[in-house]
Design a protein around this motif. Structure first.
Motif, PDB file in Angstrom:
ATOM      1  N   ASP A 251     105.679 -51.119  51.183  1.00  0.00           N
ATOM      2  CA  ASP A 251     104.912 -51.052  51.125  1.00  0.00           C
ATOM      3  C   ASP A 251     104.632 -49.663  51.122  1.00  0.00           C
ATOM      4  O   ASP A 251     103.383 -49.343  52.572  1.00  0.00           O
ATOM      5  CB  ASP A 251     104.050 -51.615  51.947  1.00  0.00           C
ATOM      6  CG  ASP A 251     102.889 -51.417  51.824  1.00  0.00           C
ATOM      7  OD1 ASP A 251     102.495 -50.996  50.507  1.00  0.00           O
ATOM      8  OD2 ASP A 251     101.688 -52.439  52.367  1.00  0.00           O
ATOM      9  N   LEU A 252     105.027 -48.563  50.366  1.00  0.00           N
ATOM     10  CA  LEU A 252     104.470 -47.156  50.622  1.00  0.00           C
ATOM     11  C   LEU A 252     103.264 -47.044  50.945  1.00  0.00           C
ATOM     12  O   LEU A 252     102.855 -45.688  50.865  1.00  0.00           O
ATOM     13  CB  LEU A 252     105.130 -46.184  50.328  1.00  0.00           C
ATOM     14  CG  LEU A 252     107.549 -46.379  50.650  1.00  0.00           C
ATOM     15  CD1 LEU A 252     108.339 -45.471  50.187  1.00  0.00           C
ATOM     16  CD2 LEU A 252     106.852 -45.490  52.252  1.00  0.00           C
ATOM     17  N   ALA A 253     102.578 -47.028  49.767  1.00  0.00           N
ATOM     18  CA  ALA A 253     101.298 -47.227  49.207  1.00  0.00           C
ATOM     19  C   ALA A 253     100.700 -46.930  50.361  1.00  0.00           C
ATOM     20  O   ALA A 253      99.387 -46.664  50.690  1.00  0.00           O
ATOM     21  CB  ALA A 253     101.005 -47.881  47.850  1.00  0.00           C
ATOM     22  N   HIS A 254     100.588 -47.737  51.683  1.00  0.00           N
ATOM     23  CA  HIS A 254      99.728 -48.520  52.505  1.00  0.00           C
ATOM     24  C   HIS A 254     100.144 -47.467  53.854  1.00  0.00           C
ATOM     25  O   HIS A 254      99.677 -46.998  55.137  1.00  0.00           O
ATOM     26  CB  HIS A 254      99.564 -49.467  52.642  1.00  0.00           C
ATOM     27  CG  HIS A 254      98.717 -50.129  51.941  1.00  0.00           C
ATOM     28  ND1 HIS A 254      98.858 -51.401  50.293  1.00  0.00           N
ATOM     29  CD2 HIS A 254      97.438 -49.814  51.823  1.00  0.00           C
ATOM     30  CE1 HIS A 254      97.840 -51.049  49.794  1.00  0.00           C
ATOM     31  NE2 HIS A 254      97.623 -50.769  50.772  1.00  0.00           N
ATOM     32  N   ALA A 255     101.418 -46.177  53.602  1.00  0.00           N
ATOM     33  CA  ALA A 255     101.613 -46.150  54.818  1.00  0.00           C
ATOM     34  C   ALA A 255     101.221 -45.257  55.788  1.00  0.00           C
ATOM     35  O   ALA A 255     100.697 -43.908  55.136  1.00  0.00           O
ATOM     36  CB  ALA A 255     103.587 -45.597  54.796  1.00  0.00           C
ATOM     37  N   ASP A 256     101.351 -44.834  56.890  1.00  0.00           N
ATOM     38  CA  ASP A 256     100.501 -43.937  57.558  1.00  0.00           C
ATOM     39  C   ASP A 256     101.491 -42.481  57.344  1.00  0.00           C
ATOM     40  O   ASP A 256     102.364 -42.542  57.240  1.00  0.00           O
ATOM     41  CB  ASP A 256     100.951 -44.026  58.108  1.00  0.00           C
ATOM     42  CG  ASP A 256      99.540 -43.202  60.168  1.00  0.00           C
ATOM     43  OD1 ASP A 256     100.527 -41.854  59.951  1.00  0.00           O
ATOM     44  OD2 ASP A 256      98.054 -43.206  59.923  1.00  0.00           O
ATOM     45  N   ARG A 257     100.947 -41.083  56.988  1.00  0.00           N
ATOM     46  CA  ARG A 257     101.784 -39.977  56.865  1.00  0.00           C
ATOM     47  C   ARG A 257     102.391 -40.018  58.268  1.00  0.00           C
ATOM     48  O   ARG A 257     103.240 -39.219  57.929  1.00  0.00           O
ATOM     49  CB  ARG A 257     100.986 -39.326  56.601  1.00  0.00           C
ATOM     50  CG  ARG A 257      99.702 -38.518  58.050  1.00  0.00           C
ATOM     51  CD  ARG A 257      98.860 -37.594  57.142  1.00  0.00           C
ATOM     52  NE  ARG A 257      98.106 -36.743  58.449  1.00  0.00           N
ATOM     53  CZ  ARG A 257      98.531 -35.824  59.195  1.00  0.00           C
ATOM     54  NH1 ARG A 257     100.073 -35.998  59.434  1.00  0.00           N
ATOM     55  NH2 ARG A 257      97.274 -35.668  60.555  1.00  0.00           N
TER      56      ARG A 257
END
Length: 538
Positions: A251-257
């Protein structure tokens, strides 16, 4: 004569060019992707695997009814009809355009059937693989992620990309009317070579426990920034390692930078009092002091227009080296090292490898920072004795404490355990750093009393000899200069001595308001390790 001449020109004189054009029309090169290797934890649990999928693409030359085709694409693949129409009608998409990549096989089967029933043409399918991570967030930062082309871009996926990715193959196949592949029309093919599997040192069950303990502990400390490491001092195998915030590779779309990398490896910081063990061990090695040696410690000391004091106000007192470490006295450790001279401390920092990368097989490792000795002022020397004015990573500190736990022998922290198919096990460097057995025994004894009588009592475990050091480090203020007020980086590092295990643990929490501790997180992790690995006292 004109027609005959034209035929001779086409079939004899210029036949090669037209033959090539004909072959280009009826033949197409199809890629055969290699299956990327699987990543396992030390117990054979799958951390990353490849699932067969299909890339859906179009040849706009054969799309006879774009509106109907795009409607079906949107129905089965998601997205809007307009998006697919833009792809197919784009002038740059003359003969090939991806519509969607890595589509599940079940979705492709229903799409195929629906298009065939309506006799809609121009849509084709290409073999592909999608990277899946069955454990989600757990160990996500360590394992890393791949891009859509199957190349590793973070973590172990990047570190071992060449071994994991294998080598793609291809085949030339004939196509018939409207670009449809002809069954058994293979002209030439090269088989794909699948990538190698790797088994890493992580224990995913322990990793989950460490991640939970760190997250819950940092929440109590009102911070979202922390790190934890659990490593075997005898081998350098990392059983668990993580940094907040965590990342779910699915779920990279919601990953923190900040989540893709493990900050315990990639970010150095001023460690504070956990570094006093380096100073104390140097004093013991040089014979300058023993644990019982006394030194007068005033309330404060001045140097280069600065004042050094302890984190808690106390009256002037004569203290032993053991008491200095137990009570984490900045003044006491500064005066003790000054009595010895700062040069041996500098030399030992180099000897202990605290100014160089540990060599862990993970991308982006930081080596920290220490000024050359010729640039040390008196106040710089004082500061470094208690872990300010020098930067190291949590992993470097873990390796240092592991060296003590391992009787002076330093191992290389690592994450690759073996290649399961060949059973090849990489070798990692070990190095004897400290040979003074008495100094090692004394520093272990002193770290033990930090837990029984000093600042580290919160992490004492009944029946076990926990040896550790606490830290409450000041944080440099880049905007105003100096250090921030009432905000600290906390740490707790140590091991269980005289037991059947040589696991070493570091726990840090950053940007915490007030002087608090991470010892309870350390205790939660080590208690879990005791139960999971049946650790007993020797």
């Amino acid at each position: 004569m004109v027609f005959t001449g034209k035929i001779l020109f086409l079939q004899v004189i210029d036949d090669d060019r037209y033959l090539a054009r004909a072959e280009a029309t009826r033949e197409r090169k199809y890629p055969v992707p290699a299956k990327r290797g699987t990543i396992y934890d030390r117990n054979g649990i799958v951390l990353a695997t490849s699932t067969e999928t299909r890339n859906v693409y179009a040849d706009p030359r054969f799309v006879e009814d774009p509106a109907a085709v795009c409607a079906k694409l949107a129905q089965h693949l998601g997205g809007s009809v307009q998006e697919y129409e833009q792809l197919i009608r784009n002038p740059s998409s003359e003969s090939f355009v991806y519509l969607k990549r890595q589509v599940d096989m079940a979705v492709v089967d229903t799409l195929k059937a629906d298009l065939a029933e309506l006799e809609l043409t121009g849509v084709f399918y290409e073999q592909s693989y999608r990277r899946d991570y069955p454990n989600g967030q757990i160990a996500g930062q360590v394992v890393g992620v791949c891009d859509v082309d199957g190349n590793g871009i973070t973590g172990l996926e990047l570190q071992y990309n060449e071994q994991l990715k294998g080598k793609d193959g291809y085949y030339w196949g004939e196509v018939g009317y409207k670009g449809t592949p002809i069954p058994d029309g293979v002209i030439e093919e090269t088989d794909a070579v699948d990538g190698a599997d790797i088994m890493c040192t992580l224990d995913v069950k322990m990793q989950a426990a460490v991640e939970q303990a760190l997250a819950e502990g940092c929440e109590k400390l009102d911070t979202k920034d922390g790190s934890a490491v659990l490593m075997d001092a005898a081998t350098g195998e990392v059983y668990a390692i993580c940094s907040l915030p965590y990342m779910d590779p699915n779920d990279l779309a919601h990953a923190d930078r900040e989540s893709p990398s493990i900050k315990a490896i990639t970010q150095a910081y001023e460690p504070g009092s956990v570094f006093k063990t380096v100073s104390a061990l140097t004093l013991l090695e040089t014979g300058t002091m023993t644990p019982q040696s006394e030194i007068y410690c005033p309330e404060t000391i001045d140097a280069d227009e600065y004042t050094v004091k302890d984190s808690h106000d106390r009256p002037a007192a004569t203290m032993t080296l053991r008491e200095i470490l137990n009570q984490s006295s900045n003044v006491g450790i500064s005066l003790s090292v000054e009595k010895m001279g700062f040069r041996p401390l500098y030399n030992n920092i180099l000897k202990f490898g605290l100014n160089e990368p540990t060599g862990i097989d993970y991308p982006g490792e930081s080596k920290g920072y220490m000024a050359e000795f010729k640039n040390w002022s008196r106040i710089a020397g004082y500061n470094i004795t208690f872990g300010q004015g020098i930067s190291v990573t949590p992993l470097q500190l873990t390796r240092f404490y592991a060296m003590i736990a391992n009787d002076g022998v330093a191992t290389t922290p690592h994450l690759l355990l073996e290649y399961p198919k060949t059973q090849e096990m990489p070798e990692y460097e070990t190095k004897t750093v400290v040979t003074d057995e008495e100094a090692l025994a004394n520093i272990k004894s002193m770290l033990r009393t930090v837990v029984t009588d000093g600042t580290g009592k919160v992490a004492n475990i009944d029946g076990f000899d926990v040896c550790a050091k606490t830290s409450t480090a000041e944080i440099a203020d880049p905007e105003k200069g100096g250090y921030k007020k009432e905000v600290y980086n906390l740490a707790y590092a140590g091991f269980i001595d005289n037991s059947t295990s040589k696991l070493v643990c570091f726990v840090g929490a950053n940007n915490v308001y007030g002087m608090r501790q991470t010892g309870d997180i350390f205790k939660a992790i080590m208690t879990t390790a005791i139960d999971q690995y049946s650790i007993t006292p020797e």
